[in-house]
Design a protein around this motif. Sequence first.
Motif, PDB file in Angstrom:
ATOM      1  N   MET A 177       0.858  -1.188   0.000  1.00 28.93           N
ATOM      2  CA  MET A 177       0.000   0.000   0.000  1.00 28.93           C
ATOM      3  C   MET A 177       0.890   1.233   0.000  1.00 28.93           C
ATOM      4  SD  MET A 177      -2.984   0.970   2.641  1.00 28.93           S
ATOM      5  CE  MET A 177      -4.025   2.399   2.358  1.00 28.93           C
ATOM      6  N   ASP A 178       0.815   1.995  -1.091  1.00 25.60           N
ATOM      7  CA  ASP A 178       1.665   3.168  -1.257  1.00 25.60           C
ATOM      8  C   ASP A 178       1.041   4.382  -0.561  1.00 25.60           C
ATOM      9  OD1 ASP A 178       3.809   4.597  -2.195  1.00 25.60           O
ATOM     10  OD2 ASP A 178       3.434   4.171  -4.301  1.00 25.60           O
ATOM     11  N   ASP A 179       1.894   5.351  -0.227  1.00 17.20           N
ATOM     12  CA  ASP A 179       1.426   6.646   0.287  1.00 17.20           C
ATOM     13  C   ASP A 179       0.483   6.511   1.469  1.00 17.20           C
ATOM     14  OD1 ASP A 179       2.878   7.762  -1.823  1.00 17.20           O
ATOM     15  OD2 ASP A 179       1.160   7.638  -3.170  1.00 17.20           O
ATOM     16  N   PHE A 180       0.816   5.602   2.391  1.00 17.63           N
ATOM     17  CA  PHE A 180      -0.047   5.387   3.541  1.00 17.63           C
ATOM     18  C   PHE A 180      -0.153   6.650   4.374  1.00 17.63           C
ATOM     19  CE2 PHE A 180      -1.020   4.177   7.910  1.00 17.63           C
ATOM     20  CZ  PHE A 180      -2.177   3.444   7.687  1.00 17.63           C
ATOM     21  N   ALA A 234       9.644   3.304   5.063  1.00 15.95           N
ATOM     22  CA  ALA A 234       9.627   4.763   5.175  1.00 15.95           C
ATOM     23  C   ALA A 234      10.135   5.328   3.863  1.00 15.95           C
ATOM     24  CB  ALA A 234      10.526   5.213   6.321  1.00 15.95           C
ATOM     25  N   GLU A 235       9.342   6.144   3.181  1.00 12.99           N
ATOM     26  CA  GLU A 235       9.810   6.718   1.917  1.00 12.99           C
ATOM     27  C   GLU A 235      10.159   8.190   2.096  1.00 12.99           C
ATOM     28  OE1 GLU A 235       6.611   6.281  -0.991  1.00 12.99           O
ATOM     29  OE2 GLU A 235       5.824   8.184  -0.324  1.00 12.99           O
ATOM     30  N   GLY A 236      11.001   8.688   1.199  1.00 13.12           N
ATOM     31  CA  GLY A 236      11.373  10.102   1.265  1.00 13.12           C
ATOM     32  C   GLY A 236      12.374  10.410   2.367  1.00 13.12           C
TER      33      GLY A 236
HETATM   34 CA    CA Z   1       4.824   6.717  -2.178  1.00  6.07          CA
END
Ligand code: CA
Length: 278
Positions: A177-180, A234-236
Amino acid sequence: KTNETFEPIAIADAASDEDLIWNISLQARIDAALASGEIYLVFQPKVDVATGALIGVEALVRWNDPARGHIAPDQFIRQCENAGRMSHLTRHVLTHGCLAGQELQRACGPVPVAVNISATLLHERSIVRMVREVLSATGYDPRLLVLEITETYRIADLDRAGAILAELKALGTKISMDDFGVGAASLEALMHLPFSELKIDRLFISRMGSDPKAMGIVTNVLHLGKDLGITVVAEGVEDQKTLQMLRDSQCPVAQGYGIARPSSLEDVIIFQGLASQS
Ligand code: CA
Ligand code: C2E
Ligand code: CA
Ligand code: CA
């Protein structure tokens, strides 16, 4: 009174004629760009926070148009959608993602490849056939394919999307699930859909160091992931300070410019070599 209602309709009709012409040429340009390689993939490493080891890559699309220059994916994904070309683009990205995955496997061993799938494609079962066809055409190991579902809030029918994702999962792929955390209904989607990974949106990661609320959300999403048996990414992650905070919070996986920028497959292979030495 009649005028009031009539006029906007006339304007809407004129606009849609223009849209139609624009979309036909856009369709043709997208198809040509896919065929010529103007649209191509870059890969961004996902690393084990504790060890720094490469544990996956995400395929991200790029469009370098000779006339318009670099077109940002966000903008161009929208254009693709408007031109009815999303499934065409997705098949292309899946195919080249799987081929890159095989090359990566030869160089570095089994490293999973993640491909972004727009939630709007979960309205139809044809996505299941597409993934099955690409897997069999490329011979890629389904267990190394991760499908990152973007814009989950756009899922209109969770039951239907759930059934489709269950079929995709049955092929052997992992569902992420992206951009949670951004967009409505993400907890509802998390409850209903068979995710094995969730990616905390970079909105929260980028503010962890400066905003206690963001920090609180991140730590609690990490607990949530643990409780549900879902890997949290954790992205970004843009700097070492953030990476250290994630390490302290026992976040398992991270991705971001501060670790590695999206790059060619060759650069990812070099990155893996360096990461495994240190
Ligand atoms: Ca994302
Ligand atoms: P996303 O799936 O959330 O992808 C992560 C985006 O964050 C990528 O932007 C990546 O380059 C960027 N990024 C990574 N690390 C950092 C960082 O440390 N700081 C900052 N500020 N940004 C970072 P990109 O490549 O511009 O892609 C934007 C969005 O476009 C993606 O967001 C994804 O939703 C969509 N997208 C990209 N490729 C595809 C594709 O093949 N199919 C679909 N459906 N969507 C795609
Ligand atoms: Ca993604
Ligand atoms: Ca995004």
